[in-house]
Design a protein around this motif. Structure first.
Motif, PDB file in Angstrom:
ATOM      1  N   THR A 148       0.816  -1.212   0.000  1.00 44.21           N
ATOM      2  CA  THR A 148       0.000   0.000   0.000  1.00 44.21           C
ATOM      3  C   THR A 148       0.849   1.261   0.000  1.00 44.21           C
ATOM      4  N   SER A 149       2.145   1.118  -0.284  1.00 47.77           N
ATOM      5  CA  SER A 149       2.996   2.303  -0.247  1.00 47.77           C
ATOM      6  C   SER A 149       2.699   3.250  -1.401  1.00 47.77           C
ATOM      7  N   THR A 150       2.117   2.749  -2.501  1.00 50.12           N
ATOM      8  CA  THR A 150       1.717   3.593  -3.621  1.00 50.12           C
ATOM      9  C   THR A 150       0.293   4.064  -3.410  1.00 50.12           C
ATOM     10  N   ARG A 151       0.044   5.358  -3.615  1.00 52.01           N
ATOM     11  CA  ARG A 151      -1.289   5.896  -3.399  1.00 52.01           C
ATOM     12  C   ARG A 151      -2.282   5.337  -4.399  1.00 52.01           C
ATOM     13  N   LEU A 152      -3.495   5.056  -3.925  1.00 48.26           N
ATOM     14  CA  LEU A 152      -4.594   4.724  -4.813  1.00 48.26           C
ATOM     15  C   LEU A 152      -5.314   6.017  -5.157  1.00 48.26           C
ATOM     16  N   ARG A 153      -5.567   6.258  -6.449  1.00 50.29           N
ATOM     17  CA  ARG A 153      -6.127   7.547  -6.844  1.00 50.29           C
ATOM     18  C   ARG A 153      -6.797   7.414  -8.201  1.00 50.29           C
ATOM     19  N   ARG A 154      -7.565   8.411  -8.570  1.00 52.59           N
ATOM     20  CA  ARG A 154      -8.078   8.478  -9.935  1.00 52.59           C
ATOM     21  C   ARG A 154      -6.879   8.699 -10.855  1.00 52.59           C
ATOM     22  N   ALA A 155      -6.768   7.885 -11.901  1.00 54.90           N
ATOM     23  CA  ALA A 155      -5.549   7.917 -12.683  1.00 54.90           C
ATOM     24  C   ALA A 155      -5.820   7.393 -14.068  1.00 54.90           C
ATOM     25  N   PRO A 156      -4.847   7.548 -14.971  1.00 56.73           N
ATOM     26  CA  PRO A 156      -4.981   6.930 -16.288  1.00 56.73           C
ATOM     27  C   PRO A 156      -5.166   5.433 -16.167  1.00 56.73           C
ATOM     28  N   GLU A 157      -5.599   4.804 -17.270  1.00 56.54           N
ATOM     29  CA  GLU A 157      -5.989   3.405 -17.230  1.00 56.54           C
ATOM     30  C   GLU A 157      -4.886   2.500 -16.712  1.00 56.54           C
ATOM     31  N   SER A 158      -3.646   2.728 -17.135  1.00 54.62           N
ATOM     32  CA  SER A 158      -2.560   1.860 -16.706  1.00 54.62           C
ATOM     33  C   SER A 158      -2.356   1.935 -15.211  1.00 54.62           C
ATOM     34  N   GLU A 159      -2.485   3.145 -14.646  1.00 55.51           N
ATOM     35  CA  GLU A 159      -2.323   3.290 -13.211  1.00 55.51           C
ATOM     36  C   GLU A 159      -3.518   2.720 -12.473  1.00 55.51           C
ATOM     37  N   SER A 160      -4.717   2.812 -13.063  1.00 58.14           N
ATOM     38  CA  SER A 160      -5.890   2.233 -12.428  1.00 58.14           C
ATOM     39  C   SER A 160      -5.737   0.728 -12.310  1.00 58.14           C
ATOM     40  N   LEU A 161      -5.099   0.099 -13.310  1.00 53.88           N
ATOM     41  CA  LEU A 161      -4.861  -1.335 -13.224  1.00 53.88           C
ATOM     42  C   LEU A 161      -3.959  -1.654 -12.046  1.00 53.88           C
ATOM     43  N   ASN A 162      -2.937  -0.800 -11.824  1.00 58.12           N
ATOM     44  CA  ASN A 162      -2.077  -1.011 -10.671  1.00 58.12           C
ATOM     45  C   ASN A 162      -2.855  -0.880  -9.379  1.00 58.12           C
ATOM     46  N   SER A 163      -3.778   0.092  -9.315  1.00 58.72           N
ATOM     47  CA  SER A 163      -4.596   0.264  -8.123  1.00 58.72           C
ATOM     48  C   SER A 163      -5.456  -0.972  -7.894  1.00 58.72           C
ATOM     49  N   SER A 164      -6.067  -1.497  -8.947  1.00 57.32           N
ATOM     50  CA  SER A 164      -6.894  -2.695  -8.813  1.00 57.32           C
ATOM     51  C   SER A 164      -6.058  -3.862  -8.329  1.00 57.32           C
ATOM     52  N   LEU A 165      -4.809  -3.961  -8.818  1.00 58.65           N
ATOM     53  CA  LEU A 165      -3.923  -5.038  -8.382  1.00 58.65           C
ATOM     54  C   LEU A 165      -3.614  -4.911  -6.904  1.00 58.65           C
ATOM     55  N   GLN A 166      -3.397  -3.671  -6.445  1.00 60.58           N
ATOM     56  CA  GLN A 166      -3.143  -3.466  -5.020  1.00 60.58           C
ATOM     57  C   GLN A 166      -4.308  -3.964  -4.179  1.00 60.58           C
ATOM     58  N   ILE A 167      -5.525  -3.601  -4.582  1.00 58.86           N
ATOM     59  CA  ILE A 167      -6.703  -4.016  -3.824  1.00 58.86           C
ATOM     60  C   ILE A 167      -6.806  -5.537  -3.812  1.00 58.86           C
ATOM     61  N   THR A 168      -6.557  -6.176  -4.969  1.00 53.09           N
ATOM     62  CA  THR A 168      -6.622  -7.638  -5.045  1.00 53.09           C
ATOM     63  C   THR A 168      -5.597  -8.268  -4.116  1.00 53.09           C
ATOM     64  N   LEU A 169      -4.381  -7.699  -4.117  1.00 54.13           N
ATOM     65  CA  LEU A 169      -3.341  -8.235  -3.239  1.00 54.13           C
ATOM     66  C   LEU A 169      -3.725  -8.112  -1.781  1.00 54.13           C
ATOM     67  N   LEU A 170      -4.351  -6.970  -1.423  1.00 56.86           N
ATOM     68  CA  LEU A 170      -4.799  -6.779  -0.047  1.00 56.86           C
ATOM     69  C   LEU A 170      -5.730  -7.901   0.382  1.00 56.86           C
ATOM     70  N   LEU A 171      -6.662  -8.245  -0.501  1.00 51.13           N
ATOM     71  CA  LEU A 171      -7.677  -9.224  -0.152  1.00 51.13           C
ATOM     72  C   LEU A 171      -7.126 -10.638  -0.167  1.00 51.13           C
ATOM     73  N   ILE A 172      -6.089 -10.894  -0.986  1.00 45.98           N
ATOM     74  CA  ILE A 172      -5.501 -12.224  -1.046  1.00 45.98           C
ATOM     75  C   ILE A 172      -4.609 -12.482   0.162  1.00 45.98           C
ATOM     76  N   ILE A 173      -3.875 -11.460   0.589  1.00 49.65           N
ATOM     77  CA  ILE A 173      -2.870 -11.648   1.622  1.00 49.65           C
ATOM     78  C   ILE A 173      -3.486 -12.129   2.926  1.00 49.65           C
ATOM     79  N   THR A 174      -4.595 -11.578   3.333  1.00 50.57           N
ATOM     80  CA  THR A 174      -5.184 -11.933   4.616  1.00 50.57           C
ATOM     81  C   THR A 174      -6.624 -11.477   4.639  1.00 50.57           C
ATOM     82  N   MET A 175      -7.308 -11.819   5.692  1.00 51.58           N
ATOM     83  CA  MET A 175      -8.691 -11.386   5.847  1.00 51.58           C
ATOM     84  C   MET A 175      -8.683  -9.928   6.294  1.00 51.58           C
ATOM     85  N   VAL A 176      -9.078  -9.039   5.409  1.00 52.00           N
ATOM     86  CA  VAL A 176      -9.012  -7.624   5.726  1.00 52.00           C
ATOM     87  C   VAL A 176     -10.356  -6.969   5.452  1.00 52.00           C
ATOM     88  N   VAL A 177     -10.527  -5.808   6.049  1.00 51.48           N
ATOM     89  CA  VAL A 177     -11.724  -5.012   5.807  1.00 51.48           C
ATOM     90  C   VAL A 177     -11.835  -4.741   4.305  1.00 51.48           C
TER      91      VAL A 177
END
Length: 351
Positions: free
Chosen positions: A14-43
């Motif tokens: 989560t060191s990279t900010r999630l934000r409204r961004a161009p499509e390529s950056e939005s994909l990175n944001s989606s990947l971050q969220i997916t990783l959050l949910l895979i790593i452990t049981m989180v809010v």
């Protein structure tokens, strides 16, 4: 132990900010969220920008899951300008620096120092359970706000206006998921527009605590009101939510807004969206910043389950929100069910 270990791993993704961004950056944001949910049981972490796009149905389902199964979720890409969030962090941190000396002389600090001194003398000591390791002040439309730092008032007025709009969008999503007419929740909170909702902001700091085993940051409780939107520290953790009997981290996530439902939403939804117990642990290192805004009913609002003919019977009484707050102020850190019972009968019928 697992909760704190997971928080360490979450920091890595989560060191990279999630934000409204161009499509390529939005994909990175989606990947971050997916990783959050895979790593452990989180809010749950929800990309709120997708509410208006092709993934609306999935986003609505995520909001329903957060409300029904957690009572908490985090919003990213929520539309609040990141520049404004940066200014909010700055003025609130500066405001604490002006209050820090007073906190060092406060009752929690003096109490903890006395406990540590007693321990040094060989006396048995027990953790304090009736106070919190927290510096707080409140912002309402009609109270006095800090005038220092100079940018505080303007920044927080702008921020609160944005938060109020976001709260109403979240409430409309809840209305839809619950099968209510659009605006049903806001109408209940405002007596069909006769009164303004109660909207307050609590600016808190949890300074480093030398003995977190002897004091709480903020005692476990549910929130009394409607929809709560929290802009929490993106580095210092400590916020936990109780789920299925286990305390879990509400992971710090840069520029996210944490949403949780209060007791009044539980009543309106007839128990489908239950308010969640949560607490803040004190930390040895780091000064945790926490800015919580509460979109609550007007004190005159009559609150009751919004049940239609053919629905399950109402599981909660009808009451006036101001009466509920009278009870809550005395029993905040106790079970919520007796609070509902205490306001069940109109005060005029009580002996």
């Amino acid at each position: 132990m697992a909760a704190h270990r997971s928080a360490h791993h979450l920091h890595l993704v989560t060191s990279t900010r999630l934000r409204r961004a161009p499509e390529s950056e939005s994909l990175n944001s989606s990947l971050q969220i997916t990783l959050l949910l895979i790593i452990t049981m989180v809010v749950p972490v929800i990309d709120f920008s997708k509410l208006d796009g092709a993934e609306r149905a999935e986003t609505m389902a995520q909001i329903a899951d957060g409300c029904e199964n957690w009572g908490f979720f985090q919003l990213v890409n929520h539309g609040i300008p990141l520049e404004l969030l940066d200014r909010v962090k700055k003025v609130c941190s500066e405001s604490y620096r002006l209050r820090e000396a007073a906190f060092r002389q406060s009752e929690p600090v003096q109490t903890l120092e006395a406990l540590v001194e007693a321990e040094r003398r060989g006396e048995a000591v027990a953790p304090v359970d009736d106070m919190d390791w927290e510096d707080i002040f409140y912002l309402h439309d009609d109270n006095t706000w800090p005038s220092d730092p100079p940018a505080f008032k303007e920044t927080m007025r702008e921020y609160r206006a944005e938060l109020k709009k976001l709260a109403e969008r979240v409430m409309e999503a809840m209305d839809e998921n619950l099968g209510f007419d659009k605006g049903r929740m806001k109408a209940a909170f405002t007596c069909d527009g006769i009164h303004a909702p109660t909207f307050g902001t609590k600016v808190s700091h949890y300074p480093p605590c030398p003995r977190p085993d002897l004091v709480t940051g903020l005692r476990a409780h549910t929130d009394a009101g409607g929809v709560i939107l929290l802009f929490q520290d993106d580095k210092v953790g400590g916020l936990e939510v109780l789920k299925d009997g286990e305390w879990l981290d509400v992971q710090p996530l840069a520029d996210a807004i944490v949403v949780n439902t209060g007791d009044q939403v539980e009543v309106l939804s007839n128990g489908r969206y239950r308010s969640a117990w949560h607490r803040v642990l004190p930390m040895r290192n780091g000064n945790r910043r926490s800015i919580a805004s509460f979109y609550n009913p007007a004190f005159e609002a009559a609150i009751s389950p919004a049940v239609a003919e053919g629905d399950a019977a109402a599981s909660y009484p009808e009451f006036v929100f101001g009466d509920y707050m009278d009870v809550y102020s005395k029993h905040k850190f106790e079970a919520k069910e007796p609070r509902f019972e205490a306001v069940k009968a109109p005060k005029t019928d009580q002996a």
